[in-house]
Design an enzyme around this catalytic site. Sequence first.
Site, mmCIF file in Angstrom:
data_model
loop_
_atom_site.group_PDB
_atom_site.id
_atom_site.type_symbol
_atom_site.label_atom_id
_atom_site.label_comp_id
_atom_site.label_asym_id
_atom_site.label_seq_id
_atom_site.Cartn_x
_atom_site.Cartn_y
_atom_site.Cartn_z
ATOM 1 N N LYS A 66 2.223 -3.931 6.592
ATOM 2 C CA LYS A 66 2.195 -3.793 5.307
ATOM 3 C C LYS A 66 4.088 -3.408 5.285
ATOM 4 O O LYS A 66 4.400 -4.342 4.306
ATOM 5 C CB LYS A 66 1.698 -2.579 4.299
ATOM 6 C CG LYS A 66 -0.037 -2.648 4.111
ATOM 7 C CD LYS A 66 -0.042 -3.611 3.784
ATOM 8 C CE LYS A 66 -1.798 -4.426 2.895
ATOM 9 N NZ LYS A 66 -1.890 -5.031 2.942
ATOM 10 N N TYR A 119 -2.409 -1.221 11.248
ATOM 11 C CA TYR A 119 -2.086 -1.989 9.688
ATOM 12 C C TYR A 119 -0.986 -1.345 8.748
ATOM 13 O O TYR A 119 -0.957 -2.099 7.923
ATOM 14 C CB TYR A 119 -3.668 -1.505 9.078
ATOM 15 C CG TYR A 119 -3.610 -1.756 7.703
ATOM 16 C CD1 TYR A 119 -4.432 -2.558 7.194
ATOM 17 C CD2 TYR A 119 -3.255 -0.569 7.036
ATOM 18 C CE1 TYR A 119 -3.938 -2.551 5.670
ATOM 19 C CE2 TYR A 119 -3.326 -0.602 5.809
ATOM 20 C CZ TYR A 119 -3.867 -1.284 5.052
ATOM 21 O OH TYR A 119 -3.852 -1.126 3.586
ATOM 22 N N SER A 164 0.917 -1.239 -0.140
ATOM 23 C CA SER A 164 0.138 0.344 0.407
ATOM 24 C C SER A 164 0.067 1.260 0.093
ATOM 25 O O SER A 164 2.172 1.233 0.381
ATOM 26 C CB SER A 164 -1.124 -0.122 1.473
ATOM 27 O OG SER A 164 -1.390 0.581 1.530
HETATM 28 C C1 UD1 Z 1 -7.023 4.312 3.404
HETATM 29 C C2 UD1 Z 1 -5.987 3.803 4.321
HETATM 30 C C3 UD1 Z 1 -4.481 2.657 3.110
HETATM 31 C C4 UD1 Z 1 -5.580 1.752 2.917
HETATM 32 C C5 UD1 Z 1 -6.133 2.979 2.153
HETATM 33 C C6 UD1 Z 1 -7.612 1.459 1.536
HETATM 34 C C7 UD1 Z 1 -3.565 4.636 6.270
HETATM 35 C C8 UD1 Z 1 -3.696 6.702 6.159
HETATM 36 N N1 UD1 Z 1 -5.399 4.985 5.138
HETATM 37 O O1 UD1 Z 1 -5.929 5.590 2.527
HETATM 38 O O2 UD1 Z 1 -3.608 2.177 3.815
HETATM 39 O O3 UD1 Z 1 -5.075 1.663 1.500
HETATM 40 O O4 UD1 Z 1 -7.732 3.442 3.233
HETATM 41 O O5 UD1 Z 1 -8.201 1.386 0.428
HETATM 42 O O6 UD1 Z 1 -3.460 4.328 6.461
HETATM 43 N N2 UD1 Z 1 -12.851 10.846 3.582
HETATM 44 C C9 UD1 Z 1 -14.113 11.852 4.037
HETATM 45 N N3 UD1 Z 1 -15.309 11.086 4.672
HETATM 46 C C10 UD1 Z 1 -15.000 9.539 4.639
HETATM 47 C C11 UD1 Z 1 -14.493 8.759 4.153
HETATM 48 C C12 UD1 Z 1 -13.041 9.058 3.672
HETATM 49 O O7 UD1 Z 1 -13.698 12.715 3.894
HETATM 50 O O8 UD1 Z 1 -16.542 9.129 5.143
HETATM 51 C C13 UD1 Z 1 -11.531 11.388 2.519
HETATM 52 C C14 UD1 Z 1 -10.339 11.130 4.503
HETATM 53 O O9 UD1 Z 1 -10.154 11.863 4.896
HETATM 54 C C15 UD1 Z 1 -8.892 11.243 2.503
HETATM 55 C C16 UD1 Z 1 -10.088 10.034 1.579
HETATM 56 O O10 UD1 Z 1 -11.105 11.120 1.443
HETATM 57 O O11 UD1 Z 1 -8.852 12.454 2.225
HETATM 58 C C17 UD1 Z 1 -9.739 8.659 1.321
HETATM 59 O O12 UD1 Z 1 -9.536 8.429 2.230
HETATM 60 P P1 UD1 Z 1 -10.033 6.656 2.784
HETATM 61 O O13 UD1 Z 1 -10.767 6.087 1.435
HETATM 62 O O14 UD1 Z 1 -10.845 5.999 3.608
HETATM 63 O O15 UD1 Z 1 -8.713 6.404 1.997
HETATM 64 P P2 UD1 Z 1 -6.784 6.579 2.878
HETATM 65 O O16 UD1 Z 1 -7.294 6.955 3.948
HETATM 66 O O17 UD1 Z 1 -6.154 7.532 1.440
#
Ligand code: UD1
Length: 355
Positions: free
Chosen positions: A156, A152, A127
């Site tokens: 990785k 987690y 990842s």
């Molecule tokens: C996360 C994990 C990554 C993992 C991936 C799986 C970390 C830091 N991140 O990535 O390791 O491989 O998921 O897909 O370990 N967001 C919102 N509202 C929500 C959900 C998300 O605003 O309800 C935003 C988050 O703040 C972020 C973006 O959307 O900026 C993407 O979030 P998300 O889909 O959870 O992925 P990551 O955090 O980038």
Amino acid sequence: MAKRVLVSGGAGYIGSHVSVELIEAGYDVVVADNLSNCDMTCFEGVKKITGREDIPFIKMDFCDIKAVENLFDEFKIDAVIHFAAFKAVGESVAEPIMYYKNNLESFMNLIQVAHGHGGCNVLFSSSATVYGEPDELPVTEKSPRQSATSPYGNTKQICEDILRDSVNAYVTGDSTVHIGSDRPGPIKGIALRYFNPIGAHPSALIGELPRGVPNNLVPFITQTAIGKRDCLNIFGNDYPTPDGTCQRDYIDVVDLAKAHVHAVRRMLEGKMENDYEVFNVGTGKPLSVLELVKAFEKVNGLSLNYKFAPRRPGDVVAIWADPTLANEKLGWKAERTTEQTLASAWAWEKHLADK
Ligand code: UD1
């Protein structure tokens, strides 16, 4: 004879898409999964899409080394793609031992047994989380790994190291630690570092099936659009980015799955330049949370209920890939547009609602 690829965790979101692409590229696939975080929906979808009713499915846990041995005794495996792992960041903070035990033990068992059965080509699903908050963007494979912010993420990094060290140690094929037959063999390895996989197969027969409240952005968006959730919280709009929301590199899951086929081919056709290789799998294009939400609304012709909320602890501000190495060495490139991907995510959510 077609080469056979074992897909551990093959009934899950990414594993099922990879199984489809492998079969369509002419490989035989064996799917093994303990169904701890999914049901048979996606595996049934894989059979439907490929028209193959005969794909072997083994319900097993890779933490059970005897079961892994039995699997390698039963099937001659030419390559393995390892997905079988826990993947919820927040849960890993609450239950670190559960994460370390499951994610590390299963992978070590797999390598140990594969090594004892004549050796194997091992592809590990890593990842972009290994890069933490990068100092420079986009990140290349040479960008430094940062210490992980969650168990987690740490698993990785450790699994990458386990694979690298096993490749180096077992390159001659011999050792005393192998389990299985009396013909230990070398391990070769590739780690693919995924950016943010999203979307679903264009058939809408397989996709992401989050249990409970989704942590990831796109399932939360589609569930809000369909009415399962009231409102999407956008975590933070005061980040130092063009529109104040976080930036990520969202990669279509079918494009991502195809990268695995290219990597497996590279291993099986003896094209690796090193016995352990690492590739970024991303588009190279950053998208902010707000841009993604707007693109989702536009392509699907709907309006999403969202509001700005405080930053989510542990989120990095911005990360996207330099995918040049994968483009050049794997001969792979992300092809699907954000619009196609977001339309597929919505089609999948509607398919689930119809069921
Ligand atoms: C996360 C994990 C990554 C993992 C991936 C799986 C970390 C830091 N991140 O990535 O390791 O491989 O998921 O897909 O370990 N967001 C919102 N509202 C929500 C959900 C998300 O605003 O309800 C935003 C988050 O703040 C972020 C973006 O959307 O900026 C993407 O979030 P998300 O889909 O959870 O992925 P990551 O955090 O980038």
